[in-house]
Enzyme design. Structure first.
Site: not given
Lengths: 567, 567
Positions: A294, A425-427, A432
């Site tokens: 992240r 992506y990556e949450g 977040q």
């Protein structure tokens, strides 16, 4: 497009803005003095300028493709990756016991930013490998570490993370991939995973997958998930890749951007894997990898923003149009407004990114809970703000180019297309923001308030010298404190979540002002002070409207029925 | 993607928000009663849903291409254009003496919005033809009108506008294309033009170019420019296309979006053309066409926003993820926040667009200077705000889709790529904003203050019934008035220009609130009131930060030297 590594900016920011000397003062990072890291940054910068940047458009024009089940990467990517690996850039923060350089994340984060600015599609391969390295360092058995970490750190092999399934995206707990014990300590992994970045390549001798799956009898949801290491080729006794594992790339996605990076649908058909971490402890292990990634993705946003800014600045200084002192468009007030805003935002997002990385280093070096909480608090902010700024600056970069910005040949459009995945992506950035106002404020906001205390103390101490900048920062800090108090007082989580994204953005704006103020103090009358003045005067005021939105709660939102939205 | 024409929204807005009854009450538009236009909107909506929408992705996947000097359009585009032409949609606001329907621009604007939502690439062909029709109606000789207007209005022929040259983009006055008198009343046109949308096609029997060029001895700059009509094929005495003119398409651009629309580099090599309007009066004639096109492009932004919103709303109601009452993502607060904001912004941008079109109609019908000034004031706002909202809603649409948004197959990414040109062409949004604070406030802000008076009177009258909505609108109106007073007091135009873009945006936000308030008053307790409450609570506050930026002036901006930006 000629990319210029912003080494001087890192040096300035590390010294005057985020306080890197506290990292160098620790025993753990005693070797990473300011001089050492300057040399390392320059070396990495050279690689990015000379080797990686020329690959960026090549990757866009020659997307990774699947040929008879084998991923073919764009021309030059193999050589580019080899240069990254041989420079030691994959394992730079890795444990020296396994071949890593043990350097601070602060430094790795800056290098990763440069690599993403130069060639985002390719940089994803080392970035995900670094995330895997960290997950294995923390959670794998000694045997697995011994077997895999040196190969990953050297870049002989690459690593991936396999979370998403068609029905399980943001809700990872819904995944159904299975892991059955083979009786010999290994497991048979079966299932389909999607959106697997660099799920395969044609330039490393092995690809190591970390795969989330369920053991037999596991409870439903996230608490029933375990993490497995599943290599493309099963290592022989001598450590070299042997027979092919029962996994394959089924297809690649056709994406809006990052064409050079293969985004794979992976199929596991009883593939052999090994447990990493505890049974049903997969989420914890995965979060180690994800938090690293992240911050890395936030840095990708900063990198794209820097590259797009540089290109727009160059174009504005070359493009003759209209009657201005220079004869070029850079003297038009609106073009100047765009460029100055872009530069000020790159600074702000980079500062948040470096501050987050520094907190991680201090946590590692001191073991103190306050640093851990600071890193945890800043990670979603660094990810979401960095990636938003990446998109906004790339958008502005296209705009500075006028009609030429919409034409693919300039590359300005590619930055915008590539950057679009970063808030997803990556949450997603929504995730977040929910992480920020949920989990990261489960402490009643303690970590946030500590940071706000620092911001306010710092602004107060700046009052005497730069009152016109310090006062707005103080006021913004107070407004953010008020909104934070409001947020943590909400028992209905939907009231927090409804305002989560604008809250994160407002927090970022205030943080950016805090770091700009520090830069201004270090450069009286100089460009840093002038840039800070622009940011604080023109961009910081955005926070007020955002905080008004935060405190409007969920009621107005849910008052409108789903069917009424369609009216 | 299934597009649903928002006919009910137009009906509501025409009746309750922008006051269409005043148009229908004029003698000129007496035939265009509310019932008539409902029938027409429904008919156009059907065309868009059934014929045009299915072409959108086809155009993206099969870009227009140049084969041996001939433009080949995507499969189905020929039939799509024919359906538009046969429906009478090209000439719907055209002069009935030449085959037009003489309908109000308010209606045409709504129909154009629907066509752009369904298939932006194709819609550009009728849109530019409409602009040409209006320019010819106002400026061409009777002979040219007789010869060209009926063919253009029927859609047998299409029209283009040729302004830009490589060295003359936003600064049109820098163009060098030449026009030499042939001695027979015609001229020989020579030069190169770029970014010519629909510069050619393979489905109409002729293409008519309006070309800006310089007569011999013309003064430098914009005052030395004349406008010429240059057909692809020179009409024979019977009006039918004859021999080919000396012009050709040299190449097509590779663009980020609107792949279905050929963006041409045109070469004129002594091509035969005829003067439109006065010698050296080209800019005035071109502005007739451009103002029409600017409103049209604003409508394209609204159209893309509507289409992207609809698709995201559908996706959010289908996508199962997480634990929510419906089991789908639409019940997540952050997804709901995005969708509600998208819907509220579509409404706001559509209202500004319709209000601008209505002012044009009232100007035409009444000849009153106040309406002309209102139309002139609203045109840059409608263009810039509509196209910004188009991009922002398309961006949010991708975000609602999560990972799937970045995958081209969903179409969400295409909306974003297509929309990106809108803030650039027909005058960048920076140019629009400079037009607003410059030319459109050369009256000392009189037209702006008249509009602000209306907004404030309306909000005051709403106080009794909806004080929680009326008060913020009043305050925002006052803040905008203050910023307007500040702006018109600046003698250094750079101080106006430095804040032009944020000023235009703030103006748009306040206008949006004004129209939302009108909608709320017409729908007590209903979805319109709820949507207005969300807009006014959550989105209107953006204006405060923007107005702070406006009044920061050019000094902070230009304090930072060009070289210092690169630090």
């Amino acid at each position: 497009m000629t990319y210029r590594a912003p080494v001087a900016d890192y040096e300035f920011m590390l010294r005057y803005v985020v306080g890197y000397e506290s990292v160098a003062a620790t025993e753990r990072f005693a070797d990473a003095s300011a001089e050492t890291i300057s040399a390392i940054l320059s070396e990495a910068g050279k690689l990015c300028e000379e080797v990686l940047a020329p690959l960026n458009r090549v990757g866009d024009l020659n997307p990774a493709r699947l040929e008879n089940g084998v991923v073919r990467t764009p021309p030059g990517f193999a050589e580019g990756f080899k240069a990254i690996a041989e420079g030691g850039w994959v394992g730079m923060s890795g444990d020296p016991d396994y071949g890593g350089m043990g350097l601070p994340m602060t430094l790795t984060t800056a290098v990763n930013e440069m690599m993403s600015a130069a060639c985002l599609s390719l940089q994803l391969a080392p970035l995900l490998t670094q995330g895997q390295i960290e997950a294995l360092e923390h959670h794998a058995s000694a045997a697995l570490k011994q077997q895999y970490l040196p190969k990953l750190m050297s870049g002989e092999w690459t690593g991936t993370m396999n979370l998403t399934e068609p029905q399980a995206g943001s809700d990872v707990g819904a995944l159904t991939t299975k892991a059955e014990p083979n009786g010999d300590g290994s497991y048979a992994i079966s299932g389909q995973k999607i959106f697997i970045t660099w799920g395969d390549n044609d330039f490393t001798e092995n690809v190591i997958h970390l795969v989330l799956a369920r053991l037999p009898g596991a409870v439903a949801g996230a608490k029933g998930i375990s993490l497995f290491l599943v290599p493309k080729y099963l290592p022989e006794a001598d450590g070299r890749p042997g027979r092919a594992n029962a996994l394959k790339v089924v297809s690649l996605e056709h994406k809006m951007g990052i064409h050079g990076s293969p985004t794979c649908v992976m199929h596991y058909d009883g593939a052999t894997g090994w447990l990493v971490g505890a049974e049903h402890g997969g989420m914890a292990a995965m979060f180690t990898m994800m938090n690293n990634a992240r911050l890395g993705v936030g840095g990708e946003g900063v990198g794209i923003a820097e590259a797009a800014f540089q290109q727009a600045l160059d174009y504005a200084q070359e493009r003759k149009q209209g009657k201005t002192p220079s004869g070029t468009i850079i003297d038009h007030a609106d073009v100047r407004r765009m460029l100055t805003g872009m530069r000020a935002d790159v600074f702000a997002a980079r500062a948040v990114m470096l501050a987050c990385a520094l907190a991680i280093d201090m946590q590692k070096a001191t073991g103190k809970a306050d640093w851990a909480a600071r890193a945890a608090l800043l990670t979603p902010i660094a990810k979401a703000f960095g990636t938003e700024i990446g998109n906004e600056v790339a958008y502005a970069g296209v705009q500075v180019h006028g009609g030429m910005g919409f034409i693919e040949e300039t590359g300005a459009a590619q930055f915008s297309r590539d950057a679009r995945v970063l808030p997803i992506y990556e949450g997603t950035n929504g995730i977040q923001a929910m992480d920020l106002v949920g989990r990261k404020m489960a402490d009643g906001g303690a970590a946030a308030f500590r940071l706000l205390d620092e911001i306010e103390r710092h602004a107060e101490s700046a009052r005497a010298r730069l009152s016109d900048l310090a006062e707005p920062v103080l006021q913004a800090g107070e407004a953010l404190r008020g909104a934070t108090e409001w947020l943590v007082a909400q028992n209905n989580m939907n009231d927090r979540f409804a305002g989560a994204v604008p809250y994160l953005r407002a927090f970022s704006r205030v943080l950016g002002a805090h770091y700009h103020l520090a830069a201004a103090l270090a450069d009286p009358g100089g460009p840093r002070e002038k840039l800070a003045r622009y940011y604080i005067t023109a961009l910081l005021p955005e926070h007020a409207g955002l905080l008004a939105q935060v405190q409007s709660g969920a009621e107005a939102l849910f008052a409108l029925g789903t069917d009424e939205l369609a009216v």
